[in-house]
Scaffold this active site. Structure first.
Site, PDB file in Angstrom:
ATOM      1  N   ASN A   1      -0.062  -4.364  -6.103  1.00 30.14           N
ATOM      2  CA  ASN A   1      -1.831  -4.460  -5.804  1.00 30.14           C
ATOM      3  C   ASN A   1      -1.412  -3.372  -4.882  1.00 30.14           C
ATOM      4  O   ASN A   1      -1.033  -3.766  -4.336  1.00 30.14           O
ATOM      5  CB  ASN A   1      -2.770  -5.375  -5.160  1.00 30.14           C
TER       6      ASN A   1
ATOM      7  N   HIS B   1       0.698  -1.648   0.243  1.00 27.16           N
ATOM      8  CA  HIS B   1       0.239   0.430   0.167  1.00 27.16           C
ATOM      9  C   HIS B   1       0.832   1.273   0.105  1.00 27.16           C
ATOM     10  O   HIS B   1       0.990   2.156   1.315  1.00 27.16           O
ATOM     11  CB  HIS B   1      -1.033   0.236   1.572  1.00 27.16           C
TER      12      HIS B   1
ATOM     13  N   ASP C   1      -5.226 -15.613  -7.899  1.00 27.61           N
ATOM     14  CA  ASP C   1      -7.071 -15.760  -8.035  1.00 27.61           C
ATOM     15  C   ASP C   1      -7.741 -14.941  -9.646  1.00 27.61           C
ATOM     16  O   ASP C   1      -7.499 -15.495  -9.857  1.00 27.61           O
ATOM     17  CB  ASP C   1      -7.906 -14.726  -6.923  1.00 27.61           C
TER      18      ASP C   1
ATOM     19  N   ASP D   1      -4.539 -13.576   0.551  1.00 27.37           N
ATOM     20  CA  ASP D   1      -5.767 -12.109   0.987  1.00 27.37           C
ATOM     21  C   ASP D   1      -7.246 -12.759   1.186  1.00 27.37           C
ATOM     22  O   ASP D   1      -7.642 -11.465   0.913  1.00 27.37           O
ATOM     23  CB  ASP D   1      -5.893 -11.470  -0.458  1.00 27.37           C
TER      24      ASP D   1
END
Length: 394
Positions: A230, A208, A258, A283
């Site tokens: 991500n 993040h 995924d 996650d």
């Protein structure tokens, strides 16, 4: 377990048992007719059937199924209808573990995302009060925030993001015994503060983060990256960003397989560049292992649409995947050999947090965490810390 009574036995402890007719990977080669001997919660020998004269009294027939080390998930927010953030309790951890073992995960880090300050303290206090956490699969906490970037908050609520100051760093270091991973945005943390944590056993993970490449190379102590690609600054032609830093400096990195968080081609590229430094994480959040279509994501209403967990505005909010499905995805969509897909769920995460001396392998001296897989990579049976905790219904 089957009880064998017509043998002349060597001297064994009453807690000793054997798994026979197992197929295992060793040095990336699949070996059949293996015997795994377990005493208590530890593997004491791995050999072929012909090399032993007798067996312990308690025997489990693996029936030629592939036996893998138990999967290790270092980023698990919730599953089985519960979320750690929503109910920080032993009950939640018990449900998460009960769900995990059905899908092959025998060890995990319950993950607390950015939330009010008292939630972090509550989670640490809970962990400090648990006896035998490893028996329920818990290796420690993953604190994903709140010391992250507002610009790359993802599903985290911005109002709870805060600065990591020296006082908070000392508090976390004091509780290092129960914290395995801390995700933070390095560009927002002074090096003096990082140094406090660098001297602890906590693994510092960049995530993040909106950092530039040059901001990152100026920081010391970052050993991991949280969900590669991500919620981090991307690799571009003029700014390598966080992704470029990871590909260049090669810290350990978790990745979500995924097919929603990361395109499989991007995953393949990451594997080629990072090799054994890349490992699987789920996650996962509340719906994983269930048929839920709506859930509470730490105070925000969230939904599941065609496998995607998201807020009403479309923001991805965790994942609904299990570790065994992640492994199947790697082999089916990313051309990852099965032995390597299993390593990404076992040995490599163990290495990333420094526990690969007792977790992540089927070998003498390692903890007896084992997953039996059929030819379709479905979990048939799970052994956790030497005890059979799940068996597929026939």
């Amino acid at each position: 377990m089957d009880i064998i009574s017509n043998h002349t036995f060597k001297t064994h402890s009453s807690s000793t048992h054997a798994i026979i007719n197992a197929s295992v990977y060793r040095d990336n080669k699949r070996l059949d007719n293996q015997v795994i001997i377990i005493e208590g919660d530890t593997i004491i020998d791995v050999t072929c059937r012909e090399s032993i004269d007798s067996l312990p009294i308690h025997v489990i027939d693996a029936k030629n199924h592939l036996v893998s080390p138990g999967f290790i998930d270092l980023q698990l927010n919730g599953c089985g209808g519960v979320l750690f953030n929503t109910n920080i309790s032993n009950e939640t951890l018990t449900i998460m573990n009960k769900t995990n073992v059905q899908y092959g995960t025998t060890q995990f880090l319950p993950t607390l995302i950015t939330s009010q300050g008292q939630s972090l303290v509550h989670a640490i206090d809970l962990m400090n009060g648990i006896e035998n956490a490893e028996k329920m699969g818990v290796l420690g906490l993953h604190l994903e925030g709140p010391f992250i970037s507002v610009e790359r908050n993802g599903a985290h609520q911005k109002q709870f993001i805060r600065e990591l100051d020296i006082e908070a760093a000392h508090y976390l270091a004091k509780n290092q015994k129960c914290i395995k991973v801390l995700t933070l945005a390095p560009e927002n943390v002074d090096q003096k503060v990082l140094n406090v944590l660098k001297q602890s056993s906590i693994t510092l993970s960049m995530g993040h983060t909106d950092a530039t490449y040059h901001q990152l190379i100026e920081k010391e102590g970052i050993e991991m990256a949280t969900h590669l690609y991500n919620a981090m600054s991307p690799l571009t032609n003029r700014e390598p960003g966080a992704v470029g830093y990871i590909f260049d400096k090669k810290p350990y990195a978790g990745i979500i397989a995924d097919g929603i968080h990361v395109d499989y081609t991007s995953l393949t590229i990451a594997r080629e560049l990072l090799g054994e430094k890349l490992f699987l994480v789920t996650d996962a959040v509340t719906p994983a292992g269930t048929n839920l279509t709506e859930f509470n994501m730490a105070g925000v209403q969230a939904f599941v649409t065609q496998g995607k967990c998201h807020y009403e505005d479309g923001t991805i909010a965790g994942a609904a995947i299990t570790m065994i499905q992640s492994i199947r995805n790697l082999t089916e969509y990313a051309n990852v050999p099965l032995h390597e897909a299993l390593n990404m769920a076992t040995l490599y995460p163990a290495k990333s947090i420094g526990i690969d001396d007792i977790y992540g392998k089927i070998a003498k001296g390692y903890k007896a965490n084992l997953v039996f897989l059929d030819e379709h990579l479905q979990v048939v049976q799970t052994i956790q810390m030497g005890e059979s905790v799940y068996q597929q219904k026939s």
